[in-house]
Write an enzyme that holds these catalytic residues in place. Structure first.
Site, mmCIF file in Angstrom:
data_model
loop_
_atom_site.group_PDB
_atom_site.id
_atom_site.type_symbol
_atom_site.label_atom_id
_atom_site.label_comp_id
_atom_site.label_asym_id
_atom_site.label_seq_id
_atom_site.Cartn_x
_atom_site.Cartn_y
_atom_site.Cartn_z
ATOM 1 C CG HIS A 1 -1.890 1.083 1.308
ATOM 2 N ND1 HIS A 1 -3.212 0.868 1.644
ATOM 3 C CD2 HIS A 1 -1.787 2.416 1.089
ATOM 4 C CE1 HIS A 1 -3.867 2.010 1.627
ATOM 5 N NE2 HIS A 1 -3.015 2.978 1.297
ATOM 6 C CG HIS B 1 -0.850 7.051 -0.861
ATOM 7 N ND1 HIS B 1 -2.066 7.225 -1.481
ATOM 8 C CD2 HIS B 1 -1.095 6.314 0.250
ATOM 9 C CE1 HIS B 1 -3.016 6.630 -0.769
ATOM 10 N NE2 HIS B 1 -2.457 6.069 0.287
ATOM 11 C CE LYS C 1 -7.911 2.145 -0.602
ATOM 12 N NZ LYS C 1 -6.719 2.934 -0.319
ATOM 13 C CG HIS D 1 -9.824 4.509 3.520
ATOM 14 N ND1 HIS D 1 -8.624 5.179 3.594
ATOM 15 C CD2 HIS D 1 -10.515 4.872 4.638
ATOM 16 C CE1 HIS D 1 -8.595 5.915 4.698
ATOM 17 N NE2 HIS D 1 -9.740 5.746 5.347
ATOM 18 C CG HIS E 1 -4.992 2.059 5.829
ATOM 19 N ND1 HIS E 1 -6.313 2.081 6.210
ATOM 20 C CD2 HIS E 1 -4.948 2.717 4.648
ATOM 21 C CE1 HIS E 1 -7.009 2.731 5.301
ATOM 22 N NE2 HIS E 1 -6.212 3.117 4.336
ATOM 23 C CG ASP F 1 -1.769 4.670 4.054
ATOM 24 O OD1 ASP F 1 -1.806 5.110 2.885
ATOM 25 O OD2 ASP F 1 -2.619 4.985 4.914
#
Ligand code: DOR
Ligand code: ZN
Length: 321
Positions: free
Chosen positions: A10, A12, A90, A127, A161, A233
Protein backbone atom coordinates in the site's frame (compact mmCIF):
# COMPACT_ATOMS: atom_id res chain seq x y z
CA UNK A 1 20.02 -9.70 7.20
CA UNK A 2 18.90 -10.32 3.66
CA UNK A 3 15.25 -9.96 2.66
CA UNK A 4 13.98 -11.69 -0.42
CA UNK A 5 11.73 -9.58 -2.68
CA UNK A 6 10.09 -7.24 -0.15
CA UNK A 7 6.74 -5.85 -1.27
CA UNK A 8 4.95 -2.77 0.05
CA UNK A 9 1.27 -3.61 -0.34
CA UNK A 10 0.00 0.00 0.00
CA UNK A 11 1.93 3.01 -1.27
CA UNK A 12 1.16 6.59 -2.33
CA UNK A 13 3.70 7.99 -4.77
CA UNK A 14 1.81 11.04 -6.16
CA UNK A 15 2.99 12.39 -9.56
CA UNK A 16 5.56 14.76 -11.11
CA UNK A 17 8.19 16.31 -8.85
CA UNK A 18 6.80 14.74 -5.71
CA UNK A 19 6.99 11.27 -7.28
CA UNK A 20 10.59 11.87 -8.35
CA UNK A 21 11.46 12.90 -4.79
CA UNK A 22 9.81 10.02 -2.92
CA UNK A 23 10.02 7.04 -5.27
CA UNK A 24 13.78 6.31 -4.80
CA UNK A 25 13.17 5.50 -1.11
CA UNK A 26 10.64 2.79 -1.95
CA UNK A 27 12.57 1.48 -4.95
CA UNK A 28 15.68 1.05 -2.80
CA UNK A 29 13.92 -1.02 -0.14
CA UNK A 30 11.25 -2.88 -2.11
CA UNK A 31 11.02 -5.08 -5.16
CA UNK A 32 7.43 -4.00 -5.78
CA UNK A 33 4.61 -1.96 -4.34
CA UNK A 34 0.85 -1.65 -4.73
CA UNK A 35 0.28 1.90 -5.96
CA UNK A 36 -2.74 3.84 -4.74
CA UNK A 37 -4.89 5.75 -7.26
CA UNK A 38 -6.14 8.77 -5.25
CA UNK A 39 -4.64 11.40 -7.52
CA UNK A 40 -6.31 14.47 -9.03
CA UNK A 41 -8.00 13.40 -11.25
CA UNK A 42 -8.18 9.84 -9.87
CA UNK A 43 -6.60 6.91 -11.70
CA UNK A 44 -9.95 5.49 -12.75
CA UNK A 45 -9.51 4.44 -16.38
CA UNK A 46 -7.07 2.44 -18.45
CA UNK A 47 -5.31 5.30 -20.25
CA UNK A 48 -4.61 7.21 -17.07
CA UNK A 49 -3.44 4.00 -15.39
CA UNK A 50 -1.02 3.08 -18.17
CA UNK A 51 0.44 6.62 -18.22
CA UNK A 52 0.84 6.63 -14.44
CA UNK A 53 2.50 3.22 -14.45
CA UNK A 54 4.89 4.41 -17.15
CA UNK A 55 5.84 7.44 -15.06
CA UNK A 56 6.75 5.12 -12.17
CA UNK A 57 8.73 2.74 -14.40
CA UNK A 58 10.62 5.65 -15.99
CA UNK A 59 11.68 6.93 -12.59
CA UNK A 60 12.87 3.70 -10.98
CA UNK A 61 15.07 0.66 -11.58
CA UNK A 62 14.33 -2.90 -10.66
CA UNK A 63 11.00 -1.96 -9.08
CA UNK A 64 7.57 -3.26 -10.07
CA UNK A 65 4.50 -1.06 -9.62
CA UNK A 66 1.35 -3.13 -9.02
CA UNK A 67 -1.39 -0.75 -10.02
CA UNK A 68 -4.70 -0.13 -8.27
CA UNK A 69 -7.57 1.57 -10.05
CA UNK A 70 -10.03 3.91 -8.30
CA UNK A 71 -13.46 2.30 -7.84
CA UNK A 72 -16.32 3.66 -9.90
CA UNK A 73 -19.37 2.09 -11.54
CA UNK A 74 -17.35 0.20 -14.16
CA UNK A 75 -19.16 -1.79 -16.84
CA UNK A 76 -17.93 -5.19 -17.94
CA UNK A 77 -16.09 -3.87 -20.97
CA UNK A 78 -14.05 -1.39 -18.91
CA UNK A 79 -13.24 -3.97 -16.29
CA UNK A 80 -12.14 -6.52 -18.86
CA UNK A 81 -9.80 -3.95 -20.40
CA UNK A 82 -8.33 -3.17 -16.99
CA UNK A 83 -8.05 -6.73 -15.75
CA UNK A 84 -4.51 -7.48 -16.95
CA UNK A 85 -3.17 -4.07 -15.94
CA UNK A 86 -4.22 -3.97 -12.32
CA UNK A 87 -3.59 -5.66 -9.02
CA UNK A 88 -6.87 -4.55 -7.39
CA UNK A 89 -9.70 -2.03 -7.42
CA UNK A 90 -9.53 0.43 -4.52
CA UNK A 91 -12.77 1.40 -2.82
CA UNK A 92 -12.79 4.79 -1.11
CA UNK A 93 -16.05 5.80 0.58
CA UNK A 94 -16.79 9.28 -0.84
CA UNK A 95 -14.96 12.07 0.97
CA UNK A 96 -13.40 9.82 3.62
CA UNK A 97 -9.76 10.79 3.02
CA UNK A 98 -7.32 12.66 0.74
CA UNK A 99 -8.70 13.09 -2.81
CA UNK A 100 -11.62 10.71 -2.32
CA UNK A 101 -14.44 13.10 -3.17
CA UNK A 102 -15.26 10.98 -6.23
CA UNK A 103 -15.44 7.82 -4.14
CA UNK A 104 -18.34 5.45 -3.54
CA UNK A 105 -21.51 7.05 -2.12
CA UNK A 106 -23.41 3.82 -1.58
CA UNK A 107 -21.97 0.32 -1.59
CA UNK A 108 -25.12 -1.10 -3.22
CA UNK A 109 -24.35 0.92 -6.32
CA UNK A 110 -21.16 -1.05 -6.93
CA UNK A 111 -22.58 -4.51 -6.22
CA UNK A 112 -22.59 -5.38 -9.92
CA UNK A 113 -18.92 -4.31 -10.16
CA UNK A 114 -18.05 -6.49 -7.17
CA UNK A 115 -19.88 -9.40 -8.79
CA UNK A 116 -17.82 -9.00 -11.95
CA UNK A 117 -14.57 -8.60 -9.98
CA UNK A 118 -15.35 -11.78 -8.13
CA UNK A 119 -15.83 -13.64 -11.40
CA UNK A 120 -12.72 -12.13 -12.97
CA UNK A 121 -10.67 -12.81 -9.85
CA UNK A 122 -9.77 -9.14 -9.26
CA UNK A 123 -9.12 -8.34 -5.56
CA UNK A 124 -10.92 -5.50 -3.76
CA UNK A 125 -8.86 -3.09 -1.66
CA UNK A 126 -10.84 -1.04 0.88
CA UNK A 127 -10.36 2.12 2.92
CA UNK A 128 -12.65 0.92 5.70
CA UNK A 129 -13.97 3.94 7.58
CA UNK A 130 -17.43 5.44 8.09
CA UNK A 131 -17.93 9.17 8.61
CA UNK A 132 -18.77 8.70 12.30
CA UNK A 133 -16.78 9.78 15.37
CA UNK A 134 -13.11 9.72 14.47
CA UNK A 135 -12.04 6.96 16.89
CA UNK A 136 -15.01 4.74 15.95
CA UNK A 137 -14.85 5.00 12.16
CA UNK A 138 -13.06 1.72 11.59
CA UNK A 139 -15.07 -0.20 14.18
CA UNK A 140 -18.28 1.05 12.53
CA UNK A 141 -17.07 -0.27 9.20
CA UNK A 142 -16.70 -3.84 10.52
CA UNK A 143 -20.32 -4.70 9.66
CA UNK A 144 -19.72 -3.57 6.09
CA UNK A 145 -16.65 -5.80 5.85
CA UNK A 146 -18.69 -8.72 7.18
CA UNK A 147 -21.48 -8.11 4.70
CA UNK A 148 -19.09 -7.81 1.76
CA UNK A 149 -17.22 -10.94 2.83
CA UNK A 150 -20.50 -12.91 3.05
CA UNK A 151 -22.11 -11.52 -0.10
CA UNK A 152 -18.98 -12.15 -2.21
CA UNK A 153 -17.34 -15.28 -0.82
CA UNK A 154 -15.04 -15.61 -3.85
CA UNK A 155 -13.88 -11.99 -3.80
CA UNK A 156 -10.57 -11.41 -2.01
CA UNK A 157 -10.98 -8.30 0.14
CA UNK A 158 -8.10 -6.35 1.67
CA UNK A 159 -8.92 -4.32 4.78
CA UNK A 160 -6.28 -1.62 4.33
CA UNK A 161 -4.15 -0.06 7.06
CA UNK A 162 -6.06 -1.35 10.06
CA UNK A 163 -5.61 0.49 13.32
CA UNK A 164 -8.44 -1.01 15.37
CA UNK A 165 -7.69 -4.33 17.04
CA UNK A 166 -11.19 -5.86 16.62
CA UNK A 167 -10.60 -6.05 12.89
CA UNK A 168 -7.84 -8.61 13.40
CA UNK A 169 -10.41 -11.17 14.51
CA UNK A 170 -12.25 -10.96 11.17
CA UNK A 171 -9.26 -12.59 9.50
CA UNK A 172 -9.96 -15.99 11.00
CA UNK A 173 -13.74 -15.63 10.73
CA UNK A 174 -13.84 -14.90 7.00
CA UNK A 175 -11.66 -16.80 4.59
CA UNK A 176 -11.74 -14.03 1.97
CA UNK A 177 -10.63 -11.14 4.23
CA UNK A 178 -6.98 -10.05 4.36
CA UNK A 179 -5.33 -7.00 5.85
CA UNK A 180 -2.41 -4.62 5.53
CA UNK A 181 -0.66 -3.07 8.53
CA UNK A 182 1.38 0.14 8.33
CA UNK A 183 4.56 1.02 10.18
CA UNK A 184 2.77 3.78 12.08
CA UNK A 185 -0.21 1.72 13.25
CA UNK A 186 2.25 -0.98 14.29
CA UNK A 187 4.54 1.27 16.34
CA UNK A 188 2.71 4.42 17.45
CA UNK A 189 -0.36 5.47 19.44
CA UNK A 190 -2.58 8.56 19.52
CA UNK A 191 -0.26 9.92 22.21
CA UNK A 192 2.34 10.53 19.52
CA UNK A 193 -0.19 12.73 17.68
CA UNK A 194 -1.95 14.67 20.44
CA UNK A 195 -0.48 13.46 23.75
CA UNK A 196 2.19 16.14 24.07
CA UNK A 197 2.88 18.96 21.66
CA UNK A 198 0.49 18.52 18.74
CA UNK A 199 2.31 16.60 16.00
CA UNK A 200 0.61 17.14 12.64
CA UNK A 201 3.23 14.96 10.93
CA UNK A 202 1.71 11.89 12.56
CA UNK A 203 -1.84 12.80 11.60
CA UNK A 204 -3.23 10.25 9.17
CA UNK A 205 -6.40 8.37 8.25
CA UNK A 206 -7.37 6.09 9.83
CA UNK A 207 -6.05 7.94 12.87
CA UNK A 208 -3.51 6.04 15.01
CA UNK A 209 -5.37 4.65 18.01
CA UNK A 210 -4.90 3.31 21.55
CA UNK A 211 -2.03 1.37 23.17
CA UNK A 212 -4.37 -1.66 23.30
CA UNK A 213 -4.96 -1.47 19.53
CA UNK A 214 -1.25 -1.11 18.84
CA UNK A 215 -0.30 -3.94 21.21
CA UNK A 216 -2.80 -6.36 19.66
CA UNK A 217 -1.64 -5.48 16.15
CA UNK A 218 1.95 -6.10 17.29
CA UNK A 219 0.97 -9.44 18.80
CA UNK A 220 -0.67 -10.66 15.58
CA UNK A 221 2.22 -9.44 13.42
CA UNK A 222 4.86 -11.02 15.71
CA UNK A 223 2.94 -14.30 15.54
CA UNK A 224 3.40 -14.20 11.76
CA UNK A 225 -0.31 -14.35 10.91
CA UNK A 226 -0.43 -15.32 7.26
CA UNK A 227 -3.21 -12.96 6.22
CA UNK A 228 -1.44 -9.87 7.56
CA UNK A 229 0.75 -8.12 5.01
CA UNK A 230 2.92 -5.04 5.28
CA UNK A 231 1.50 -2.00 3.48
CA UNK A 232 3.19 1.24 4.47
CA UNK A 233 0.49 3.72 3.41
CA UNK A 234 3.46 6.06 3.09
CA UNK A 235 1.62 9.22 2.01
CA UNK A 236 3.81 12.28 1.39
CA UNK A 237 2.50 15.84 1.73
CA UNK A 238 4.59 19.02 1.73
CA UNK A 239 5.27 20.46 5.19
CA UNK A 240 3.14 23.43 4.17
CA UNK A 241 0.14 21.18 3.47
CA UNK A 242 0.74 19.10 6.60
CA UNK A 243 0.54 22.30 8.65
CA UNK A 244 -2.78 23.04 6.96
CA UNK A 245 -4.04 19.65 8.18
CA UNK A 246 -3.40 17.15 5.37
CA UNK A 247 -3.62 13.50 6.50
CA UNK A 248 -0.73 11.18 5.73
CA UNK A 249 2.64 10.02 7.06
CA UNK A 250 5.70 9.82 4.82
CA UNK A 251 7.29 6.67 6.20
CA UNK A 252 9.05 5.35 3.08
CA UNK A 253 12.64 6.34 4.06
CA UNK A 254 12.60 4.50 7.40
CA UNK A 255 10.57 1.35 6.78
CA UNK A 256 13.07 -1.49 6.77
CA UNK A 257 15.40 -0.10 9.49
CA UNK A 258 12.36 0.42 11.75
CA UNK A 259 10.92 -3.04 11.02
CA UNK A 260 14.32 -4.70 11.54
CA UNK A 261 14.34 -3.34 15.09
CA UNK A 262 10.75 -4.35 15.64
CA UNK A 263 11.39 -7.96 14.64
CA UNK A 264 14.59 -8.11 16.76
CA UNK A 265 16.38 -10.56 14.53
CA UNK A 266 13.39 -12.81 13.83
CA UNK A 267 14.17 -12.74 10.13
CA UNK A 268 11.69 -15.50 9.32
CA UNK A 269 8.64 -13.54 10.55
CA UNK A 270 10.05 -10.28 9.12
CA UNK A 271 10.36 -11.98 5.69
CA UNK A 272 6.77 -13.29 5.83
CA UNK A 273 5.37 -9.90 6.84
CA UNK A 274 7.14 -7.89 4.15
CA UNK A 275 6.92 -10.41 1.34
CA UNK A 276 5.91 -14.07 1.58
CA UNK A 277 2.41 -13.53 2.98
CA UNK A 278 1.53 -11.15 0.16
CA UNK A 279 3.09 -13.32 -2.53
CA UNK A 280 1.30 -16.43 -1.32
CA UNK A 281 -2.09 -14.85 -0.60
CA UNK A 282 -2.26 -13.06 -3.95
CA UNK A 283 0.01 -15.12 -6.23
CA UNK A 284 2.21 -12.11 -6.83
CA UNK A 285 5.02 -12.83 -9.25
CA UNK A 286 7.61 -10.09 -9.56
CA UNK A 287 11.32 -10.30 -10.40
CA UNK A 288 13.35 -11.43 -7.42
CA UNK A 289 15.29 -8.75 -5.58
CA UNK A 290 17.48 -9.18 -2.48
CA UNK A 291 17.60 -6.30 -0.04
CA UNK A 292 20.33 -6.31 2.56
CA UNK A 293 20.38 -4.68 5.99
CA UNK A 294 23.61 -4.38 7.97
CA UNK A 295 24.06 -3.69 11.65
CA UNK A 296 25.39 -0.14 11.50
CA UNK A 297 24.00 3.00 13.09
CA UNK A 298 21.88 4.95 10.66
CA UNK A 299 20.08 8.25 11.14
CA UNK A 300 16.73 8.82 9.42
CA UNK A 301 16.68 11.94 7.23
CA UNK A 302 15.42 15.15 8.85
CA UNK A 303 13.84 16.32 5.64
CA UNK A 304 13.32 14.99 2.10
CA UNK A 305 12.64 17.79 -0.40
CA UNK A 306 9.81 19.71 1.26
CA UNK A 307 8.52 16.68 3.20
CA UNK A 308 9.17 15.69 6.78
CA UNK A 309 9.55 11.90 7.06
CA UNK A 310 8.42 9.67 9.90
CA UNK A 311 11.04 9.28 12.66
CA UNK A 312 13.00 12.25 11.25
CA UNK A 313 16.47 12.36 12.80
CA UNK A 314 15.98 9.12 14.79
CA UNK A 315 18.92 6.73 15.10
CA UNK A 316 18.46 3.11 14.04
CA UNK A 317 20.57 0.02 14.62
CA UNK A 318 20.26 -1.22 11.05
CA UNK A 319 20.95 0.37 7.73
CA UNK A 320 19.75 -0.66 4.27
CA UNK A 321 22.77 -1.31 2.04
O1 DOR B 1 -3.48 9.42 5.93
C1 DOR B 1 -3.82 9.12 4.79
N1 DOR B 1 -3.24 9.68 3.72
N2 DOR B 1 -4.81 8.24 4.62
C2 DOR B 1 -5.31 7.97 3.41
O2 DOR B 1 -6.22 7.19 3.32
C3 DOR B 1 -4.82 8.68 2.22
C4 DOR B 1 -3.47 9.18 2.40
C5 DOR B 1 -3.06 10.17 1.36
O3 DOR B 1 -3.25 9.91 0.18
O4 DOR B 1 -2.52 11.22 1.72
ZN1 ZN C 1 -3.47 4.96 1.60
Amino acid sequence: MTLNTPIDMHLHLREGEMLKTVLPYSAKQFAAAVIMPNLVPPVDNKNRLIDYKEEIVQNSDNFTPLMNVFMKEFDEEELLKLKDEIFAVKLYPAGITTNSEGGVKSIEKIYSVLEMMSELNIPLSVHGETNGFVLDREREFIDIYKKLAKDFPNLKIIMEHIGTSEMLYLLDEYENLYTTVTLHHLLLTLDEVVGGMLNPHYFCKPIIKTPKDRDEIQKFVKKGHKKIMFGSDSAPHSIKNKLKGAAGIFSAPVILPALAEFFEGDLETFQKFVSDNARENFNINVPEKKVELIEEEWTAPYIVGNIKPMFAGKKFKFKVL
